[in-house]
Design a protein around this motif. Structure first.
Motif, PDB file in Angstrom:
ATOM      1  N   GLN A 284      26.495  77.981  34.150  1.00 47.91           N
ATOM      2  CA  GLN A 284      27.327  77.648  35.304  1.00 47.91           C
ATOM      3  C   GLN A 284      28.208  78.822  35.714  1.00 47.91           C
ATOM      4  O   GLN A 284      28.543  78.960  36.890  1.00 47.91           O
ATOM      5  CB  GLN A 284      28.212  76.437  34.997  1.00 47.91           C
TER       6      GLN A 284
ATOM      7  N   GLU B 127      26.072  83.084  38.654  1.00 50.44           N
ATOM      8  CA  GLU B 127      25.389  82.680  39.890  1.00 50.44           C
ATOM      9  C   GLU B 127      23.874  82.878  39.810  1.00 50.44           C
ATOM     10  O   GLU B 127      23.113  82.210  40.501  1.00 50.44           O
ATOM     11  CB  GLU B 127      25.980  83.452  41.075  1.00 50.44           C
TER      12      GLU B 127
ATOM     13  N   SER C 106      22.152  79.493  39.260  1.00 46.76           N
ATOM     14  CA  SER C 106      22.600  78.322  40.022  1.00 46.76           C
ATOM     15  C   SER C 106      21.479  77.307  40.240  1.00 46.76           C
ATOM     16  O   SER C 106      21.718  76.099  40.187  1.00 46.76           O
ATOM     17  CB  SER C 106      23.227  78.738  41.353  1.00 46.76           C
ATOM     18  N   THR C 107      20.266  77.754  40.448  1.00 40.21           N
ATOM     19  CA  THR C 107      19.150  76.820  40.623  1.00 40.21           C
ATOM     20  C   THR C 107      18.854  76.108  39.317  1.00 40.21           C
ATOM     21  O   THR C 107      18.618  74.885  39.307  1.00 40.21           O
ATOM     22  CB  THR C 107      17.883  77.551  41.129  1.00 40.21           C
TER      23      THR C 107
ATOM     24  N   SER D 174      21.479  73.449  38.820  1.00 34.47           N
ATOM     25  CA  SER D 174      21.198  72.303  39.698  1.00 34.47           C
ATOM     26  C   SER D 174      20.058  71.457  39.142  1.00 34.47           C
ATOM     27  O   SER D 174      20.113  70.227  39.168  1.00 34.47           O
ATOM     28  CB  SER D 174      20.841  72.773  41.106  1.00 34.47           C
TER      29      SER D 174
ATOM     30  N   THR E 231      21.210  69.497  36.084  1.00 37.56           N
ATOM     31  CA  THR E 231      22.022  68.366  36.541  1.00 37.56           C
ATOM     32  C   THR E 231      21.129  67.259  37.108  1.00 37.56           C
ATOM     33  O   THR E 231      21.304  66.084  36.766  1.00 37.56           O
ATOM     34  CB  THR E 231      23.038  68.833  37.608  1.00 37.56           C
ATOM     35  N   ALA E 232      20.157  67.623  37.956  1.00 32.22           N
ATOM     36  CA  ALA E 232      19.255  66.637  38.554  1.00 32.22           C
ATOM     37  C   ALA E 232      18.455  65.890  37.494  1.00 32.22           C
ATOM     38  O   ALA E 232      18.194  64.694  37.622  1.00 32.22           O
ATOM     39  CB  ALA E 232      18.318  67.314  39.551  1.00 32.22           C
TER      40      ALA E 232
ATOM     41  N   ASN F 250      17.306  82.426  39.388  1.00 29.47           N
ATOM     42  CA  ASN F 250      17.051  81.896  40.729  1.00 29.47           C
ATOM     43  C   ASN F 250      15.758  82.475  41.301  1.00 29.47           C
ATOM     44  O   ASN F 250      14.983  81.768  41.956  1.00 29.47           O
ATOM     45  CB  ASN F 250      18.222  82.217  41.663  1.00 29.47           C
TER      46      ASN F 250
ATOM     47  N   THR G 196      11.924  70.836  45.665  1.00 22.53           N
ATOM     48  CA  THR G 196      12.693  69.730  46.247  1.00 22.53           C
ATOM     49  C   THR G 196      12.203  68.399  45.707  1.00 22.53           C
ATOM     50  O   THR G 196      13.018  67.532  45.346  1.00 22.53           O
ATOM     51  CB  THR G 196      12.603  69.760  47.785  1.00 22.53           C
TER      52      THR G 196
ATOM     53  N   THR H 102      13.453  67.990  42.075  1.00 19.37           N
ATOM     54  CA  THR H 102      14.894  67.787  41.901  1.00 19.37           C
ATOM     55  C   THR H 102      15.408  66.505  42.549  1.00 19.37           C
ATOM     56  O   THR H 102      16.522  66.077  42.245  1.00 19.37           O
ATOM     57  CB  THR H 102      15.705  68.984  42.447  1.00 19.37           C
ATOM     58  N   THR H 103      14.616  65.898  43.409  1.00 19.90           N
ATOM     59  CA  THR H 103      15.085  64.672  44.067  1.00 19.90           C
ATOM     60  C   THR H 103      14.323  63.422  43.643  1.00 19.90           C
ATOM     61  O   THR H 103      14.933  62.382  43.428  1.00 19.90           O
ATOM     62  CB  THR H 103      15.015  64.804  45.598  1.00 19.90           C
TER      63      THR H 103
ATOM     64  N   THR I 258      12.338  63.576  38.775  1.00 17.53           N
ATOM     65  CA  THR I 258      13.222  64.188  37.789  1.00 17.53           C
ATOM     66  C   THR I 258      12.688  64.057  36.361  1.00 17.53           C
ATOM     67  O   THR I 258      13.060  64.851  35.495  1.00 17.53           O
ATOM     68  CB  THR I 258      14.642  63.602  37.876  1.00 17.53           C
TER      69      THR I 258
END
Length: 192
Positions: free
Chosen positions: A53, A56, A59-60, A63, A66-67, A87, A99, A102-103, A106
């Motif tokens: 975290q 940078e 960052s992906t 994310s 977390t997802a 990244n 996408t 991650t949506t 998971t």
């Protein structure tokens, strides 16, 4: 006037003597403050999630972790060795696929991410020695999702080969975390 001169000289002597003693106390205070800063710096090293975290470049990955709901797991006691894609590594995956993972998918994302994690604290020296000891076939690494990676040295770089035959090169090693170590890789690894 002689009395005034003697009084001023005495006062000056006392002031000089008082100043001469103060640096020793200040130095002791500064040493204590420096020691406190070093202890705080060591205490500030966070978990593998905290370290990711704070950079940078990941960052992906953060994310995605977390997802997939893996933040608490990877913040646990460990120790863990994480082969962390940057990244740029995630950018090699088609955007629509990333996408979707991650949506909506998971569970598959979690499987992919845990394929990048090994139990234990495997530093670069230990890994390269294991590769050397394994010989030309490479060193087999079992990941926390139960899959395997094969580690070899190619042109002086550690290369990981995944179950699908894809490869990732280790680009940085031994990023320390409180619950393990991170090795940076340039490609996302894919389990079977």
């Amino acid at each position: 006037m002689n009395k005034l001169t003697i009084a001023l000289a005495s006062a000056a002597s006392l002031a000089i003597a008082a100043c001469a003693e103060e640096p020793a106390e200040t130095a002791a205070y500064e040493d204590t403050a420096a020691a406190d800063q070093m202890v705080n710096a060591e205490a500030e090293i966070g978990t593998v999630v905290d370290v990711a975290q704070g950079d940078e470049t990941f960052s992906t990955l953060v994310s995605a972790v977390t997802a997939a709901g893996l933040g608490d797991t990877l913040s646990g006691d460990g120790p863990f060795t994480v082969f962390a894609p940057t990244n740029d590594a995630f950018a090699k995956i088609p955007e629509a696929t990333l996408t979707e993972l991650t949506t909506n998918d998971t569970e598959t994302l979690g499987n992919i991410l845990t394929y990048h994690v090994v139990e234990g604290n495997v530093d670069a020296a230990t890994l390269t020695q294991a590769i050397t000891d394994a010989g030309d076939a490479g060193y087999t690494i079992t990941t926390v999702n139960g899959g395997t990676l094969t580690a070899t040295v190619v042109d002086g770089n550690v290369v990981l080969t995944d179950a699908a035959g894809g490869t990732a090169t280790v680009t940085a090693t031994d990023v320390t975390a409180s619950n393990g170590v991170i090795h940076v890789i340039d490609t996302v690894l894919m389990p079977q």
